[in-house]
Design a protein around this motif. Sequence first.
Motif, PDB file in Angstrom:
ATOM      1  N   VAL A  63       5.856  -4.604  10.442  1.00  0.00           N
ATOM      2  CA  VAL A  63       4.872  -3.521  10.580  1.00  0.00           C
ATOM      3  C   VAL A  63       5.444  -2.218  10.030  1.00  0.00           C
ATOM      4  CG1 VAL A  63       3.654  -2.083  12.265  1.00  0.00           C
ATOM      5  CG2 VAL A  63       3.586  -4.556  12.478  1.00  0.00           C
ATOM      6  N   GLY A  64       6.693  -1.929  10.366  1.00  0.00           N
ATOM      7  CA  GLY A  64       7.333  -0.721   9.849  1.00  0.00           C
ATOM      8  C   GLY A  64       7.420  -0.727   8.339  1.00  0.00           C
ATOM      9  N   PHE A  65       7.713  -1.889   7.757  1.00  0.00           N
ATOM     10  CA  PHE A  65       7.793  -2.014   6.306  1.00  0.00           C
ATOM     11  C   PHE A  65       6.447  -1.687   5.670  1.00  0.00           C
ATOM     12  CE2 PHE A  65       7.965  -3.947   2.187  1.00  0.00           C
ATOM     13  CZ  PHE A  65       9.293  -3.836   1.800  1.00  0.00           C
ATOM     14  N   LEU A  66       5.383  -2.285   6.203  1.00  0.00           N
ATOM     15  CA  LEU A  66       4.064  -2.047   5.606  1.00  0.00           C
ATOM     16  C   LEU A  66       3.595  -0.611   5.790  1.00  0.00           C
ATOM     17  CD1 LEU A  66       2.244  -5.348   6.501  1.00  0.00           C
ATOM     18  CD2 LEU A  66       2.913  -4.557   4.255  1.00  0.00           C
ATOM     19  N   VAL A  67       3.827  -0.055   6.966  1.00  0.00           N
ATOM     20  CA  VAL A  67       3.405   1.335   7.208  1.00  0.00           C
ATOM     21  C   VAL A  67       4.180   2.286   6.301  1.00  0.00           C
ATOM     22  CG1 VAL A  67       3.441   3.180   8.929  1.00  0.00           C
ATOM     23  CG2 VAL A  67       2.579   0.926   9.550  1.00  0.00           C
ATOM     24  N   CYS A  68       5.488   2.104   6.222  1.00  0.00           N
ATOM     25  CA  CYS A  68       6.306   2.958   5.350  1.00  0.00           C
ATOM     26  C   CYS A  68       5.893   2.800   3.891  1.00  0.00           C
ATOM     27  CB  CYS A  68       7.779   2.604   5.538  1.00  0.00           C
ATOM     28  SG  CYS A  68       8.919   3.632   4.615  1.00  0.00           S
ATOM     29  N   PHE A  69       5.668   1.566   3.468  1.00  0.00           N
ATOM     30  CA  PHE A  69       5.265   1.321   2.084  1.00  0.00           C
ATOM     31  C   PHE A  69       3.932   1.990   1.775  1.00  0.00           C
ATOM     32  CE2 PHE A  69       2.703  -1.360  -0.780  1.00  0.00           C
ATOM     33  CZ  PHE A  69       3.388  -1.107  -1.954  1.00  0.00           C
ATOM     34  N   ARG A  70       2.952   1.827   2.658  1.00  0.00           N
ATOM     35  CA  ARG A  70       1.635   2.416   2.401  1.00  0.00           C
ATOM     36  C   ARG A  70       1.666   3.942   2.430  1.00  0.00           C
ATOM     37  NH1 ARG A  70      -1.568  -0.549  -0.524  1.00  0.00           N
ATOM     38  NH2 ARG A  70      -1.566  -2.683   0.184  1.00  0.00           N
ATOM     39  N   ILE A  71       2.477   4.524   3.308  1.00  0.00           N
ATOM     40  CA  ILE A  71       2.593   5.988   3.342  1.00  0.00           C
ATOM     41  C   ILE A  71       3.226   6.498   2.051  1.00  0.00           C
ATOM     42  CG2 ILE A  71       3.833   7.895   4.451  1.00  0.00           C
ATOM     43  CD1 ILE A  71       3.309   6.475   7.128  1.00  0.00           C
ATOM     44  N   LEU A  72       4.318   5.860   1.630  1.00  0.00           N
ATOM     45  CA  LEU A  72       4.956   6.280   0.375  1.00  0.00           C
ATOM     46  C   LEU A  72       4.045   6.058  -0.828  1.00  0.00           C
ATOM     47  CD1 LEU A  72       8.627   5.049   0.846  1.00  0.00           C
ATOM     48  CD2 LEU A  72       7.799   7.400   0.768  1.00  0.00           C
ATOM     49  N   PHE A  73       3.345   4.927  -0.837  1.00  0.00           N
ATOM     50  CA  PHE A  73       2.424   4.641  -1.932  1.00  0.00           C
ATOM     51  C   PHE A  73       1.337   5.712  -2.009  1.00  0.00           C
ATOM     52  CE2 PHE A  73      -1.191   2.577  -3.957  1.00  0.00           C
ATOM     53  CZ  PHE A  73      -0.589   1.973  -5.050  1.00  0.00           C
ATOM     54  N   ALA A  74       0.748   6.064  -0.862  1.00  0.00           N
ATOM     55  CA  ALA A  74      -0.297   7.101  -0.837  1.00  0.00           C
ATOM     56  C   ALA A  74       0.273   8.458  -1.254  1.00  0.00           C
ATOM     57  CB  ALA A  74      -0.921   7.187   0.549  1.00  0.00           C
ATOM     58  N   LEU A  75       1.478   8.757  -0.810  1.00  0.00           N
ATOM     59  CA  LEU A  75       2.102  10.034  -1.152  1.00  0.00           C
ATOM     60  C   LEU A  75       2.366  10.131  -2.657  1.00  0.00           C
ATOM     61  CD1 LEU A  75       3.488  12.665  -0.074  1.00  0.00           C
ATOM     62  CD2 LEU A  75       5.595  11.333  -0.082  1.00  0.00           C
ATOM     63  N   PHE A  76       2.979   9.105  -3.225  1.00  0.00           N
ATOM     64  CA  PHE A  76       3.279   9.130  -4.661  1.00  0.00           C
ATOM     65  C   PHE A  76       2.011   9.084  -5.502  1.00  0.00           C
ATOM     66  CE2 PHE A  76       7.422   7.046  -3.303  1.00  0.00           C
ATOM     67  CZ  PHE A  76       8.060   8.261  -3.205  1.00  0.00           C
ATOM     68  N   PHE A  77       1.021   8.318  -5.031  1.00  0.00           N
ATOM     69  CA  PHE A  77      -0.237   8.249  -5.764  1.00  0.00           C
ATOM     70  C   PHE A  77      -0.948   9.594  -5.736  1.00  0.00           C
ATOM     71  CE2 PHE A  77      -4.487   6.936  -6.926  1.00  0.00           C
ATOM     72  CZ  PHE A  77      -4.219   5.972  -7.898  1.00  0.00           C
ATOM     73  N   SER A  78      -0.888  10.319  -4.588  1.00  0.00           N
ATOM     74  CA  SER A  78      -1.532  11.634  -4.548  1.00  0.00           C
ATOM     75  C   SER A  78      -0.816  12.657  -5.416  1.00  0.00           C
ATOM     76  CB  SER A  78      -1.658  12.207  -3.153  1.00  0.00           C
ATOM     77  OG  SER A  78      -1.056  11.554  -2.192  1.00  0.00           O
ATOM     78  N   VAL A  79       0.507  12.544  -5.514  1.00  0.00           N
ATOM     79  CA  VAL A  79       1.243  13.453  -6.399  1.00  0.00           C
ATOM     80  C   VAL A  79       0.836  13.199  -7.850  1.00  0.00           C
ATOM     81  CG1 VAL A  79       3.547  13.955  -7.335  1.00  0.00           C
ATOM     82  CG2 VAL A  79       3.200  13.822  -4.875  1.00  0.00           C
ATOM     83  N   ILE A  80       0.744  11.942  -8.222  1.00  0.00           N
ATOM     84  CA  ILE A  80       0.309  11.622  -9.588  1.00  0.00           C
ATOM     85  C   ILE A  80      -1.135  12.050  -9.803  1.00  0.00           C
ATOM     86  CG2 ILE A  80      -0.231   9.681 -11.114  1.00  0.00           C
ATOM     87  CD1 ILE A  80       2.386   8.448 -10.252  1.00  0.00           C
ATOM     88  N   ASP A  81      -1.949  11.932  -8.763  1.00  0.00           N
ATOM     89  CA  ASP A  81      -3.342  12.356  -8.854  1.00  0.00           C
ATOM     90  C   ASP A  81      -3.436  13.860  -9.089  1.00  0.00           C
ATOM     91  OD1 ASP A  81      -6.107  12.062  -8.802  1.00  0.00           O
ATOM     92  OD2 ASP A  81      -6.215  12.436  -6.644  1.00  0.00           O
ATOM     93  N   LEU A  82      -2.521  14.626  -8.480  1.00  0.00           N
ATOM     94  CA  LEU A  82      -2.516  16.080  -8.692  1.00  0.00           C
ATOM     95  C   LEU A  82      -2.042  16.444 -10.100  1.00  0.00           C
ATOM     96  CD1 LEU A  82      -1.060  17.358  -5.309  1.00  0.00           C
ATOM     97  CD2 LEU A  82      -3.406  17.601  -6.136  1.00  0.00           C
ATOM     98  N   LEU A  83      -1.095  15.676 -10.629  1.00  0.00           N
ATOM     99  CA  LEU A  83      -0.524  15.990 -11.932  1.00  0.00           C
ATOM    100  C   LEU A  83      -1.374  15.508 -13.101  1.00  0.00           C
ATOM    101  CD1 LEU A  83       3.221  15.207 -11.184  1.00  0.00           C
ATOM    102  CD2 LEU A  83       2.080  17.436 -11.210  1.00  0.00           C
ATOM    103  N   SER A  84      -2.142  14.464 -12.880  1.00  0.00           N
ATOM    104  CA  SER A  84      -2.994  13.939 -13.943  1.00  0.00           C
ATOM    105  C   SER A  84      -4.346  13.578 -13.325  1.00  0.00           C
ATOM    106  CB  SER A  84      -2.350  12.717 -14.586  1.00  0.00           C
ATOM    107  OG  SER A  84      -2.230  11.692 -13.641  1.00  0.00           O
TER     108      SER A  84
END
Length: 127
Positions: A63-84
């Motif tokens: 559960v910790g793996f999936l939660v951490c992965f999804r949080i990081l994925f959303a964070l990195f995806f939002s940063v890319i969304d802001l830049l492009s």
Amino acid sequence: ILNSGRGSIVWFAFLGSWMLELFSVSPFGVLLFSFTITALVMLWASHIILTNASWQSAVGLSVGFLVCFRILFALFFSVIDLLSHPPPISWRIFFLTSLWEVATTAAAIGIILAIRSLARGTKYSAP
């Protein structure tokens, strides 16, 4: 992580996520970086926090793996969304599917470990 506890799992996570990245529709590197960092964090958590080899630790780690992965994925995806300007993502659907993924994976890990311990006739412990 549960079977060996060695750091080589981070390299396997890197190579596996790189192979998945080749077929992903997300911007290159988001999946790779999120998965590798999550594997590193969960390796650390398995050595420092979840030190016993119970089924609760296994479910907690997954559960910790999936939660951490999804949080990081959303964070990195939002940063890319802001830049492009990639195609928009429905954050509501993203979080609903993430919750569904965490719940089903936790249940599946619990069931698999219960069947494994019943087959062995012992309580779950790491090999």
